[in-house]
Design a protein around this motif. Structure first.
Motif, PDB file in Angstrom:
ATOM      1  N   ARG A 140       2.263  -3.122  -6.876  1.00 34.97           N
ATOM      2  CA  ARG A 140       0.930  -2.686  -6.438  1.00 34.97           C
ATOM      3  C   ARG A 140      -0.189  -3.024  -7.404  1.00 34.97           C
ATOM      4  O   ARG A 140      -1.300  -3.349  -6.965  1.00 34.97           O
ATOM      5  N   SER A 193       0.830  -1.217   0.000  1.00 31.64           N
ATOM      6  CA  SER A 193       0.000   0.000   0.000  1.00 31.64           C
ATOM      7  C   SER A 193       0.855   1.253   0.000  1.00 31.64           C
ATOM      8  O   SER A 193       0.435   2.295  -0.485  1.00 31.64           O
ATOM      9  N   PHE A 220      -6.113  -0.590  -1.089  1.00 33.54           N
ATOM     10  CA  PHE A 220      -4.928  -0.517  -0.241  1.00 33.54           C
ATOM     11  C   PHE A 220      -5.234   0.009   1.162  1.00 33.54           C
ATOM     12  O   PHE A 220      -6.272   0.618   1.398  1.00 33.54           O
TER      13      PHE A 220
END
Ligand SMILES: *Cc1c(COP(=O)(O)O)cnc(C)c1O
Length: 408
Positions: A164, A156, A170
């Motif tokens: 990611r 995150s 996140f």
């Protein structure tokens, strides 16, 4: 034709992985079957010098005799209790690790990512219980280009898109500032900041060493603003840089230290959060835990690792061999190497992109009997076991020079 039931050659074994193993890695095409010290041997009996050392999980080399002995002895007595009961190995491990690092209390975990997650939980709990941050509003300030592991919460606050993309939503509560920038940190830290979490040297980013004074500045700033300094030394710690901890280069003691990798001696996953007493004491029974964290086998191996570091021998070796490494890399500047950053026995080496990608250079080195791994683009990381000899290290540098001379 069907694959053999028990493939034994390099090609067969690599092909056998393909349909049954997640494709989350792109390993070099070498299949290791045994290892000792700084050397590994593949299934066909070819030998390679290990210049990656398990991303510093193998700081003491493969199968260090004292560590193997500690593991064997413990295997014959007791391996797991869970923390529902005490075991007779944990007190000594915690006591000696705290003494080695200059901190007070240990929270034993297993992997590095778990230590980071635990450090984040600890910092948030401290912010609410001690600092008085309103519930749910704590933030943690981190640096761009960080690497702290692979869990949802950790990615995150990654700035690496490939780490990611596709994994949202996140975890909120993080602020990202440029690394090595005290002014940006000054601006980002506010009254709700629980901690500043940084790597004292950014390993995965390419062994990025901050300017002299940065770590001292982070220590001063976090103290002045009343938040914690959490240092992720999972890769930089435990001898690699020529000191027990990388923060020691500036004589800085963080509030919370995250350790992993070499703490398990290359045998078992062992990680730890080590902290000042007032911080660690915010955790109470039932608030955090791990089935395997602090198991007797991990504690026995971890204690043996701490014992090796207590002598100072490995830190000295890293510092002395670091001079050999520095000298060798300096000689390669302008001869295929465009730049490098090194501290102790650890270097990020930027290869002239005209000579090939980091991956291509790694493959050429592999064919010459040297194992390394690229980090980003055309940067390769050198981090051999601290047990390597000066002669072996010079040999590896000669091979690098040869490969760069032929490359392109
Ligand atoms: C490797 C690493 C981690 C994550 O450790 P794992 O054991 O792979 O979960 C975290 N922080 C740093 C700095 C690392 O190098």
């Amino acid at each position: 034709m069907t694959a053999p039931a028990h493939p034994r050659t390099t090609d067969d074994l690599i092909r056998a992985e393909e349909p049954v193993l997640a494709h989350n890695y792109h390993p070099l095409p070498v299949v290791v079957a045994r290892a000792e010290g700084a050397w590994v041997e593949d299934v066909e009996g070819r030998r390679y010098l290990d210049m990656l050392a398990g991303y510093s999980a193998l700081n003491f080399g493969h199968r260090h005799p004292a560590l193997i002995r500690a593991a064997h002895d413990q295997l014959d007595r007791l391996t797991l209790t869970s923390r529902a009961f005490h075991n007779d190995r944990l007190a000594e491990f915690a006591q000696r690790l705290a003494a080695l690092t200059g901190l007070d209390m240990v929270l034993p975990m297993n992997t590095g990512a778990e230590a980071v997650e635990s450090g984040i939980k600890l910092a948030r709990k401290w912010a609410y219980d001690v600092k008085g941050v309103p519930d749910g509003q704590a933030n943690i300030v981190v640096a761009a280009d960080n690497f702290h592991g692979r869990t949802i919460t950790i990615v995150s606050f990654s700035t690496d898109e490939s780490a990611r993309a596709g994994f949202g939503p996140f975890t909120p509560g993080f602020k990202i500032v440029p690394y090595n920038d005290l002014a940006a940190l000054e601006e980002a830290v506010d009254e709700h900041t629980a901690a500043v979490l940084i790597e004292p040297i950014q390993g995965e980013a390419g062994v990025i060493i901050p300017d002299e004074g940065y770590l001292t500045g982070v220590r001063e700033l976090t103290r002045r603003k009343g938040c914690l300094f959490v240092a992720d030394e999972i890769q930089s710690g435990l001898g690699r840089t020529g000191r027990t901890l990388a923060v020691e280069h500036e004589n800085v003691v963080p509030d919370v230290l995250l350790l992993g990798k070499a703490l398990g001696g290359g045998i078992v996953p062992v990680s730890a959060v080590v902290a000042r007493r007032e911080v660690m004491e915010v955790l109470h029974p039932g608030e955090h835990g791990s089935t395997f964290g602090g198991n007797p086998l991990a504690a026995a191996v971890g204690t043996a690792v701490v014992e090796l570091l207590e002598t100072g021998e490995f830190q000295s070796r890293a510092a002395e061999l670091g001079l050999v490494l520095h000298e060798g890399l300096t000689a390669l500047l302008g001869h295929g190497v465009t730049g490098f950053r090194a501290r102790g026995l650890w270097a990020g080496v930027d290869i002239d992109p005209a000579l090939g990608t980091g991956r291509e250079i790694s493959e050429r080195l592999m064919r010459e009997g040297i194992l390394v791994k690229d980090t980003h683009g055309s940067t390769i990381r050198l981090a051999p076991p601290l047990t390597i000899t000066a002669e072996e290290l010079r040999g590896a540098l000669d091979t690098l020079a040869k490969v760069l001379g032929q490359a392109g």
